[in-house]
Design a protein around this motif. Sequence first.
Motif, short mmCIF file in Angstrom:
data_model
loop_
_atom_site.label_atom_id
_atom_site.label_comp_id
_atom_site.label_asym_id
_atom_site.label_seq_id
_atom_site.Cartn_x
_atom_site.Cartn_y
_atom_site.Cartn_z
N LEU A 167 0.81 -1.22 0.00
CA LEU A 167 0.00 0.00 0.00
C LEU A 167 0.84 1.27 0.00
N SER A 177 -6.79 9.05 4.43
CA SER A 177 -6.42 7.99 3.48
C SER A 177 -4.95 8.19 3.09
N PRO A 178 -4.33 7.18 2.46
CA PRO A 178 -2.93 7.36 2.05
C PRO A 178 -2.74 8.57 1.15
N LYS A 187 -6.55 12.34 2.17
CA LYS A 187 -7.93 12.84 2.26
C LYS A 187 -8.44 12.54 3.67
N LEU A 189 -10.84 11.44 6.28
CA LEU A 189 -12.05 10.62 6.22
C LEU A 189 -12.87 10.75 7.50
N ASN A 211 -20.72 5.41 -0.03
CA ASN A 211 -19.47 4.80 -0.53
C ASN A 211 -18.32 5.79 -0.40
N GLY A 212 -17.18 5.25 -0.01
CA GLY A 212 -15.97 6.08 0.06
C GLY A 212 -15.94 7.04 1.22
N SER A 213 -16.89 6.87 2.20
CA SER A 213 -16.92 7.84 3.30
C SER A 213 -15.93 7.49 4.41
N GLY A 214 -15.41 6.28 4.42
CA GLY A 214 -14.38 5.95 5.41
C GLY A 214 -14.75 4.84 6.37
N LYS A 215 -15.80 4.07 6.06
CA LYS A 215 -16.23 3.01 6.97
C LYS A 215 -15.16 1.93 7.09
N SER A 216 -14.71 1.43 5.92
CA SER A 216 -13.68 0.38 5.97
C SER A 216 -12.39 0.93 6.57
N SER A 217 -12.14 2.20 6.32
CA SER A 217 -10.91 2.79 6.84
C SER A 217 -10.89 2.77 8.37
N ARG A 221 -9.82 -0.53 9.26
CA ARG A 221 -8.39 -0.70 8.99
C ARG A 221 -7.57 -0.12 10.14
N TRP A 268 -3.82 0.81 9.07
CA TRP A 268 -3.58 2.22 8.73
C TRP A 268 -3.25 2.99 10.00
N GLU A 283 -18.84 -5.48 5.45
CA GLU A 283 -19.72 -5.99 4.38
C GLU A 283 -19.50 -7.49 4.16
N HIS A 316 -24.44 -2.03 4.13
CA HIS A 316 -25.38 -1.16 3.42
C HIS A 316 -26.80 -1.71 3.55
N1 LIG Z 1 -5.08 2.50 -0.71
C1 LIG Z 1 -5.67 3.68 -0.81
N2 LIG Z 1 -5.02 4.73 -1.31
C2 LIG Z 1 -5.62 5.94 -1.41
N3 LIG Z 1 -6.89 6.18 -1.03
C3 LIG Z 1 -7.58 5.14 -0.54
C4 LIG Z 1 -7.02 3.85 -0.38
N4 LIG Z 1 -7.96 3.03 0.13
C5 LIG Z 1 -9.06 3.79 0.30
N5 LIG Z 1 -8.83 5.05 -0.10
C6 LIG Z 1 -9.77 6.15 -0.11
O1 LIG Z 1 -10.32 6.29 1.17
C7 LIG Z 1 -11.69 6.62 1.03
C8 LIG Z 1 -12.50 5.77 2.00
O2 LIG Z 1 -12.40 4.43 1.61
P1 LIG Z 1 -13.18 3.30 2.40
O3 LIG Z 1 -12.77 2.01 1.80
O4 LIG Z 1 -12.98 3.50 3.85
O5 LIG Z 1 -14.69 3.65 2.01
P2 LIG Z 1 -16.00 2.94 2.48
O6 LIG Z 1 -16.80 3.92 3.24
O7 LIG Z 1 -15.73 1.65 3.17
O8 LIG Z 1 -16.66 2.69 1.06
P3 LIG Z 1 -17.60 1.50 0.53
O9 LIG Z 1 -18.96 1.71 1.10
O10 LIG Z 1 -17.61 1.69 -0.95
O11 LIG Z 1 -16.96 0.22 0.94
C9 LIG Z 1 -12.08 6.45 -0.41
O12 LIG Z 1 -12.28 7.73 -0.97
C10 LIG Z 1 -10.91 5.81 -1.06
O13 LIG Z 1 -10.66 6.37 -2.29
#
Ligand SMILES: Nc1ncnc2c1ncn2[C@@H]1O[C@H](COP(=O)(O)OP(=O)(O)OP(=O)(O)O)[C@@H](O)[C@H]1O
Length: 645
Positions: free
Chosen positions: A164, A417-418, A421, A423, A443-449, A452, A458, A567, A596
């Motif tokens: 990563l 995020s890396p 951004k 989150l 989507n992309g709001s930062g849940k998985s982050s 992590r 992370w 998920e 979701h």
């Molecule tokens: N390896 C990475 N490098 C750069 N940005 C990343 C990386 N992984 C995730 N991101 C960014 O971090 C943001 C949040 O990602 P995350 O996976 O937490 O979203 P999410 O809320 O779980 O989305 P989803 O509902 O689609 O699973 C996204 O905008 C994504 O582009």
Amino acid sequence: MEQFQTASSTSPVDDYMSDPLLERQAHPSAAPPPQEKSHSFDRLFLKRLGRLLRLLFKGTDGSILKSSILLPYSIFLLLSCGVEVIVWFVGLIPSRFYAVLGSLDVEGYWKVLFQSLGFVFLVAVGKSLQTFSSKILALQIRRILTEHIQACYVKPKTIYRVLLFHEDIDNPDQRITQDIDRFAEAARDIVEPLVITPALIVYYTWKCWDVGGYLGPLFIYSYFIVGSVISSYLIKPIVELVFRKESCEGDFRYLHVRLREYAESVAFSRGEKEEQIRADRSLNTLLGAQRKVINRELPLEAVKQIHSYFGSILSYIIISIPILAGKYDTSDPSKISEIISKNTFISMYLLWKFSSIIEQATKLSDLAGYTARISELFEAINVIDNDLENVEIDYPYQDGSPESEPFIAFDKVTIASPSKKILISDFTARFYTGNHVLITGPNGSGKSSMLRVIAGLWPCTKGHIQLPSNHNGQKSMYFLPQSSYLTFGSLRDQITYPNLASNTEISDEDIRALLKKTRLSHVEDLVDSFDTQYGNEWYKMLSPGEQQRLAFCRAFYWKPTFLIMDEATSAIDESTQSHLLQMVHESGSTMICVSHNSSTRNLFDTFVTFNGNGECRVSHSQDIDINDDALDKAVLRDPWSLSDE
Ligand SMILES: Nc1ncnc2c1ncn2[C@@H]1O[C@H](COP(=O)(O)OP(=O)(O)OP(=O)(O)O)[C@@H](O)[C@H]1O
């Protein structure tokens, strides 16, 4: 308090890293960023090679005597020395024949003949054994380096972080599986010339002086110096090109690995033509890089050949000087023939030894390329090992009493995020056992982050996190990702993952009960036995939904305090989904679930909702009407409307 991801002084990578020059390479922040990476035959190469050699010769207790490479290396050197002694006698055979035949010595002739046959037999056997032992040596070099790098690389979070955060480390898999092997082969080829040749050069220089006077060594040395200056000038650009070629090689292979992995998706989308174009493009890039290496090797090869052929004439020039000067005027013709033959052998052998050093130039350039690729991976791992996070993670109940209630706490945590951004900003919350948490948001709001960060994959930008620690063998946290990782192994291995089934105890009845609980009883019919080994077949034997259900078997097997799901039910049908979550509920594990899907919300007590702008709110079931359809809108689609109500 245990600091998260502190640098470990016992890490195998520490054995490799301790040099300021390498440290600077490894910590870009500690030095001005290099304009362009250099992979050439320079001081850095020598430093890196020195590190790798130290690793190779370091025994289990740190001493060279316990090194597993010492024995094959010593045997190889002894054999090489023995072969060189025999080669000396073999080289003198023609001159001895000239002497006995020239003087019509019949008895001497038979003696020389039998001795010559003996020497030729010995040199043939010796050279075969020498080649054999050099291959064993290369095998040992590969084993030591690969085991060492695997110990550094395949450890918690490291692979993930190398992939990563170190995009500059292209194809780490290729560096481990292929480049180390090539390094070992190149090292095997040059170890003998570089180690034994200096001693031989001293010996043959003395002999050359003895036969032809000081002019012999003088001519040969000058000849060698001119050759090596030209070679070293020609090698430098090749090292960089070898590095690039290896990198393209890795990209090309990876493209085909991906094609294999995503064959079905490509077939569904009829993307074969596009993929073929990409594959051709990648092949062209690789062949272009390979061609550049070949082009650059041409002048080097020419210098090598000229050096070697011109050398054979040089030996006659050398001996002609004392002969024409009258030094051997009193000797009979057979004696002169013997001297010419002996001198030709000595000069040629000395020249050949020098040439073999020049010949190593190409191999040395390969070695430098492979050394750079292996060392860069070590250095990236070292950066990760030393990467102290800004956030502190506590395990307050590390030695805690069973009465202590485990929890996961965020205190003003900010996550980026890396790509920097933001989150989640200044997030504060505390999740206790029995308090099931549903995490939702766009989507992309930062849940998985957020997950992590809990898993330590992370770092946080700032803040403080407290996590529960394992207690009495019970895992405090177990993560179920969206795409289940199916290990190579038996069904028993799948269930006990990450432990090997052989290291755990789980009966056939337990497995059947788990399969029944996850509605996977039919899987028993798919396998020959619970212990039959399967590889990639697992991904064909089970559908994505079944793979996710199999992951739930693991969750029920481990019974973690917190089961953290990202998920993890996305491919499972609705009825089985609520059945599984209900089972987790009853098993005593506390769920922290990114989803979701709103249909199972009645199983949760706390709702964490992201708005996608770095804001995140927490609400509790007692504060809202869980059965209110409006909650779908409120919590799952537009969480921020909740606060307005
Ligand atoms: N390896 C990475 N490098 C750069 N940005 C990343 C990386 N992984 C995730 N991101 C960014 O971090 C943001 C949040 O990602 P995350 O996976 O937490 O979203 P999410 O809320 O779980 O989305 P989803 O509902 O689609 O699973 C996204 O905008 C994504 O582009």
